[in-house]
Design a protein around this motif. Structure first.
Motif, short mmCIF file in Angstrom:
data_model
loop_
_atom_site.label_atom_id
_atom_site.label_comp_id
_atom_site.label_asym_id
_atom_site.label_seq_id
_atom_site.Cartn_x
_atom_site.Cartn_y
_atom_site.Cartn_z
N VAL A 113 44.73 -1.89 -21.44
CA VAL A 113 44.37 -2.51 -22.72
C VAL A 113 44.20 -1.49 -23.83
CG1 VAL A 113 43.29 -4.47 -21.59
CG2 VAL A 113 41.90 -2.46 -22.12
N ALA A 114 43.90 -0.24 -23.51
CA ALA A 114 43.70 0.79 -24.54
C ALA A 114 45.05 1.32 -25.00
CB ALA A 114 42.84 1.92 -24.01
N GLN A 115 45.11 1.71 -26.25
CA GLN A 115 46.32 2.30 -26.81
C GLN A 115 46.09 3.78 -27.10
OE1 GLN A 115 49.27 0.56 -27.17
NE2 GLN A 115 48.11 -0.99 -26.05
N LYS A 116 47.16 4.54 -27.06
CA LYS A 116 47.08 5.97 -27.35
C LYS A 116 46.98 6.17 -28.86
CE LYS A 116 49.64 10.30 -26.86
NZ LYS A 116 50.89 10.92 -26.36
N VAL A 117 45.89 6.75 -29.31
CA VAL A 117 45.69 7.10 -30.71
C VAL A 117 45.22 8.54 -30.77
CG1 VAL A 117 45.14 4.72 -31.38
CG2 VAL A 117 43.29 6.27 -30.73
N PRO A 118 45.37 9.21 -31.91
CA PRO A 118 44.93 10.61 -32.01
C PRO A 118 43.46 10.77 -31.61
CG PRO A 118 46.25 10.02 -33.92
CD PRO A 118 46.04 8.75 -33.15
N GLY A 119 43.23 11.66 -30.67
CA GLY A 119 41.88 11.93 -30.21
C GLY A 119 41.39 11.01 -29.11
N HIS A 120 42.12 9.93 -28.85
CA HIS A 120 41.70 8.97 -27.83
C HIS A 120 42.92 8.51 -27.03
CE1 HIS A 120 37.67 8.68 -29.55
NE2 HIS A 120 38.22 8.52 -30.74
N PRO A 121 43.33 9.29 -26.04
CA PRO A 121 44.49 8.89 -25.24
C PRO A 121 44.18 7.68 -24.37
CG PRO A 121 43.46 10.86 -24.34
CD PRO A 121 42.77 10.59 -25.64
N ARG A 122 45.23 7.08 -23.84
CA ARG A 122 45.07 5.91 -22.97
C ARG A 122 44.41 6.30 -21.65
NH1 ARG A 122 50.05 1.87 -21.95
NH2 ARG A 122 49.09 0.81 -23.72
N PHE A 123 44.74 7.48 -21.13
CA PHE A 123 44.14 7.99 -19.89
C PHE A 123 43.30 9.22 -20.26
CE2 PHE A 123 48.30 6.19 -18.92
CZ PHE A 123 47.94 5.17 -18.05
N GLN A 124 42.00 9.18 -19.95
CA GLN A 124 41.11 10.24 -20.38
C GLN A 124 40.43 10.91 -19.18
OE1 GLN A 124 38.51 9.28 -23.68
NE2 GLN A 124 39.92 7.71 -24.45
N GLN A 125 40.26 12.23 -19.31
CA GLN A 125 39.64 12.99 -18.22
C GLN A 125 38.14 12.73 -18.17
OE1 GLN A 125 40.77 17.15 -17.78
NE2 GLN A 125 38.65 17.68 -17.29
N ALA A 126 37.67 12.45 -16.95
CA ALA A 126 36.24 12.21 -16.75
C ALA A 126 35.51 13.52 -16.43
CB ALA A 126 36.03 11.20 -15.62
N TRP A 127 36.06 14.30 -15.48
CA TRP A 127 35.42 15.58 -15.12
C TRP A 127 36.39 16.39 -14.28
CZ3 TRP A 127 32.22 11.16 -13.66
CH2 TRP A 127 32.57 10.60 -12.42
N GLU A 128 35.93 17.60 -13.91
CA GLU A 128 36.79 18.54 -13.18
C GLU A 128 35.97 19.29 -12.14
OE1 GLU A 128 40.03 22.11 -14.14
OE2 GLU A 128 38.36 21.76 -15.53
N PHE A 129 36.64 19.64 -11.04
CA PHE A 129 36.06 20.53 -10.03
C PHE A 129 37.02 21.71 -9.86
CE2 PHE A 129 33.95 16.57 -9.03
CZ PHE A 129 32.67 16.96 -8.70
N VAL A 130 36.46 22.92 -9.79
CA VAL A 130 37.24 24.14 -9.60
C VAL A 130 36.70 24.87 -8.38
CG1 VAL A 130 37.97 26.31 -10.65
CG2 VAL A 130 37.64 24.30 -12.10
N HIS A 131 37.62 25.43 -7.57
CA HIS A 131 37.21 26.14 -6.35
C HIS A 131 37.87 27.53 -6.31
CE1 HIS A 131 35.36 22.50 -4.80
NE2 HIS A 131 36.45 21.85 -5.13
N PRO A 132 37.16 28.51 -5.73
CA PRO A 132 35.81 28.39 -5.17
C PRO A 132 34.73 28.41 -6.25
CG PRO A 132 36.60 30.62 -4.93
CD PRO A 132 37.75 29.83 -5.50
N VAL A 133 33.56 27.86 -5.89
CA VAL A 133 32.40 27.88 -6.77
C VAL A 133 31.71 29.23 -6.57
CG1 VAL A 133 30.21 26.76 -7.36
CG2 VAL A 133 32.15 25.39 -6.55
N LEU A 134 31.45 29.91 -7.67
CA LEU A 134 30.90 31.27 -7.56
C LEU A 134 29.50 31.29 -6.97
CD1 LEU A 134 32.20 32.86 -10.89
CD2 LEU A 134 33.16 33.01 -8.58
N ILE A 135 28.69 30.27 -7.31
CA ILE A 135 27.33 30.20 -6.80
C ILE A 135 27.14 28.85 -6.13
CG2 ILE A 135 24.88 30.20 -7.39
CD1 ILE A 135 25.54 31.92 -9.80
N SER A 136 26.68 28.84 -4.90
CA SER A 136 26.44 27.59 -4.18
C SER A 136 24.95 27.44 -3.90
CB SER A 136 27.21 27.57 -2.86
OG SER A 136 26.82 26.47 -2.08
N ARG A 137 24.37 26.34 -4.35
CA ARG A 137 22.96 26.09 -4.08
C ARG A 137 22.70 25.92 -2.59
NH1 ARG A 137 21.13 28.34 -8.42
NH2 ARG A 137 21.79 27.29 -10.35
N ALA A 138 23.71 25.36 -1.89
CA ALA A 138 23.55 25.19 -0.45
C ALA A 138 23.44 26.55 0.25
CB ALA A 138 24.72 24.40 0.11
#
Length: 792
Positions: free
Chosen positions: A610-635
């Protein structure tokens, strides 16, 4: 991880293109065809026909009934005026007209052995939307009489003409309520509402309604409107199916217009439960040879709709045989195809046997059928069967998978080709950058060997690809395969002897509890891993707990040069309209109260973004990212302080509520804004992922990263024809309607405690009411998948 089910393109034979199932409808037909007439229509190339429930005799009887009622009411009014009540209002308690039951003179429809091949078409002259309460009441009575009788006769398909206009909210509500009642009366039949794609002038039902007959001044004014609202017909349909609670027995027969509308409207109807596409005689054009044909835009539209899992049938309207041709048939006529003997005789005499003439419009549609684009690699029967089919997400940490499920994962060469490419690039650069293993001293005879670990090896496809990459690059390696599934462990042991020439060390363990590699020549000490390879990704990237699993093993990576494949992954969202999935989930709620709070894995197909691609607001948008390895692990910090045994022995609901908080770094939150220029309805959020398997560690190398993606606008560029992952669907408990020029604000959280991971999502609708002002006009509930969380 991958989608479940058989995805092998070679597992079945199938036709190369969708098949057209073509029916015939005559708007002037007032009676059921005789057997001979029915045979004549079939012999002209059609596969089925429409049949009216009632005839002209019933229509005349209803008209006479209402006319008598009007006369009686006029007499009553005159009598009131004679007793000095000239301004008295009509008593609303005065009984209205009641349509008596059907008789044998009112209908020729009857139970028969071919009733299932008839599309029963209800009377087009009723007016359920009429502002006259008596006309709308008579129309509703006729609708129920016809529904009951069609149901009695065994009809399985009932077509009801849709509302003539969309402007009257009261009228559409009356119509919708009547259809809901008809679904109860005809409790064994599918009901199909005949709707136009949009209100194109000149394509309305030709039959006059009761309102037109008794109030000619109130005839439809739609043709006089200068501006056509493209979405008004869809709005009416949305009201009808909403009142009917998205019944699984309610469908659409979509009338194709002369002028094909914009793609936005085409995609809106593509997402609806289409049963028929109806094409009128006026839609066809004559080509240079004088034969009927369709424009390229019409052909593209039909070809697009024919890709649905449930292929819509086609109904050609008013293209013949004409009523007078059928009426002129004698009581019995030989319209059968020639016998084999007649065919053989005709061939010997070098002539064509006598055959019933094919209807010219049917002949053209058969030609169009053959001209469709052939099925692609993504349209095998197995993949098509997964269209809009809900699957609960996997629990790979909590459950052990069967061999057949692993086999499905391994049936996608695109994914493993990309993984092999990533491993190959990593090995080449490891050698070029002279990154020796940190496990052994440089004087060791094994210091030149690359240490590779495949965690979560399953049945070993990534192990095979790693060995192949090592051979291609001439890289000496030591390789470990970790697998917690005890049954898959047995399979891997056999495979290392029979296929891998004992080059692989197989360890049965949860990767998070692995002690680390014991390298050749240094078995008494624990080494480090140069390349860690996993395929833990889910449809949303992180939904099968790849971050948590990698957190538990990344401390074995050699620092600083250890490589994780995948290197990173991103989750993406887009709001969608998907009536089919909403209806499916609604039907599951009785047995599964968490159905609307479950993120479903599904091959989304009959949907509308239902959403349309407009400047600054694409139809598919990134929610978040994970990168590995994590330099510091709380575990790791927690384990160093409290001991490894305490690593997973915690509890509570997160660091803010008494838990250890070792997984809080894997919590996420996003707030996204999507722009919707046209009005519509959303039923949930579609989730996708992209992953960088490997990117060059050389500065300014100029090399493109090795990636995989299931984003609709990226998959063909990054991993074309990859079928390992279907999207994920986050449903809404109630469809959320939004007006035009609105913004959808999507909030989503990845929540975690020390034992599980779940998602929460919320959608809000804001409408602009001025250049600088917008107001909130709707919102969904806050949904949570905590009760069906993925267990750590």
């Amino acid at each position: 991880m991958s989608s479940s089910g058989s995805l092998n393109p070679e597992s079945e034979t199938f036709e190369n293109r969708p098949a057209f199932y073509i029916g015939q409808h005559d708007s002037a037909r007032f009676d059921v065809l005789t057997d001979d007439q029915y045979t004549q229509v079939l012999n002209s190339g059609f596969r089925f026909v429409t049949a009216p429930v009632t005839n002209q005799h019933f229509f005349d009887r209803v008209v006479a009934l209402y006319r008598r009622y009007l006369e009686e009411r006029e007499q009553w009014t005159q009598q009131r005026s004679l007793i000095d009540l000239p301004h008295a209002e009509l008593n609303e308690s005065l009984p209205g007209p009641v349509v008596p039951t059907l008789t044998d003179k009112d209908t020729a429809l009857s139970p028969s052995n071919y009733i299932g091949s008839l599309a029963v078409y209800f009377s087009p002259w009723i007016d359920l939307c009429s502002p006259d309460p008596h006309i709308s009441s008579i129309s509703r009575q006729v609708l129920n009489l016809e529904a009951a009788f069609a149901n009695f006769c065994g009809a399985r398909t009932i077509v009801i003409p849709g509302p003539r206009q969309d402007e009257s909210g009261r009228g559409i509500a009356q119509y919708a309520r009547a259809i809901r009642e008809a679904l109860q009366v005809a409790n064994r039949a599918n009901i199909i509402i005949h709707m136009p794609m949009y209100r194109e002038p000149g394509l309305e039902e030709k039959a006059k309604t009761l309102s037109d007959i008794f109030s000619p001044s109130n005839e439809s004014q739609a043709g006089s409107k200068k501006e056509i609202d493209l979405f008004s017909a869809w709005d009416s349909w949305n009201t009808i199916r909403s009142v009917c609670n998205y019944s699984m027995r309610l469908f659409v027969a979509l009338r194709i217009p002369r002028r094909v509308p914009e793609k936005t409207l085409q995609e809106r109807w593509f997402a609806e439960p289409l049963h028929y596409l109806t094409i009128g005689q006026e839609i066809f054009q004559l080509n240079k040879a004088g034969h009927p044909s369709l424009s390229r835009h019409h052909q593209d539209l039909i070809n697009r709709y024919m890709r649905l899992r449930s292929i819509p049938w086609l109904i050609l309207c008013d293209v013949g045989p004409r009523p007078e041709e059928l009426a002129a048939l004698p009581t019995h006529v030989d319209t059968e195809f020639p016998s084999l003997a007649e065919v053989s005789s005709a061939l010997r005499e070098n002539r064509r046997p006598h055959m019933p003439a094919m209807n010219a419009h049917v002949g053209y549609m058969r030609y169009l059928e053959r001209q469709q684009p052939p099925f692609s690699a993504m349209e095998t029967p197995a993949l098509t069967s997964f269209q809009d089919w809900l699957q609960p997400p996997l629990q790979p940490l909590a459950d052990n998978l069967e061999s057949a499920t692993y086999e499905v994962f391994e049936g996608d060469p695109v994914k493993y080709d990309q993984y092999e490419k990533a491993i190959t690039e990593a090995m080449i650069e490891w050698k070029e950058l002279d990154k020796r293993t940190a496990a052994a001293p440089f004087s060791s005879p094994y210091s030149h060997e690359l240490v590779v670990t495949v965690a979560g090896a399953g049945r070993g496809p990534l192990v095979t690809r790693a060995l192949r990459a090592a051979q291609t690059t001439g890289t000496p390696i030591q390789i470990w395969a970790l697998e917690k599934n005890q049954d898959a462990y047995v399979y891997l042991l056999r495979k290392t002897k029979m296929e891998w020439n004992n080059k692989v060390t197989v360890v049965k363990t949860d990767m998070r509890g692995w002690e680390g590699p014991r390298l050749r020549g240094y078995e008494d000490s624990i080494g480090k891993v140069d390349i860690l390879i996993t395929e833990l990704l889910g449809s949303f990237g992180d939904n099968e707990l790849s971050p948590e699993c990698l957190d538990g093993i990344q401390h074995h990576l050699a620092r600083p040069h250890g490589i994780s494949i995948p290197h990173s992954y991103t989750a993406h969202l887009s709001p969608i309209s998907t009536p089919r999935l909403y209806a499916d989930i609604s039907s599951r709620v009785v047995g599964d109260p968490n159905a609307f709070e479950t993120p479903w894995v599904v091959r989304l197909f009959a949907i509308d973004y239902v959403a349309q691609k407009v400047p600054g607001h694409p139809r598919f948008q990134q929610a978040w990212e994970f990168v590995h390895p994590v330099l510091i692990s709380r575990a790791d910090e927690f384990a160093a302080k409290h001991g490894m045994a305490a690593r997973y022995v915690t509890g509570g609901v997160g660091s803010m509520a008494g838990a250890s908080g070792t997984n809080e770094h894997n919590a996420r939150h996003c707030h996204l804004t999507f722009v919707c220029p046209t009005r519509g309805v959303i039923h949930g959020l579609a989730g996708f992922f992209e992953s960088v398997l490997y990117k060059s560690q050389k500065e300014n190398s100029g090399k493109e990263p090795v990636e995989i993606s299931i984003l609709p606008n990226q998959i063909d560029q990054k991993s074309k024809d990859m079928v390992s992952w279907f999207p994920i669907f986050f449903p809404l408990k109630k469809p959320l309607y939004f007006p035009q020029d609105t913004e959808l604000e999507v909030s989503m959280w990845r929540q975690t405690d020390d034992t599980k991971v779940w998602y929460e999502w919320l959608v809000e609708v804001y409408a602009w009411v001025g250049p600088e002002t917008r107001i909130k006009v709707g919102a969904s509930d806050l949904h949570s998948s905590r009760k069906v969380a993925c267990l750590m």
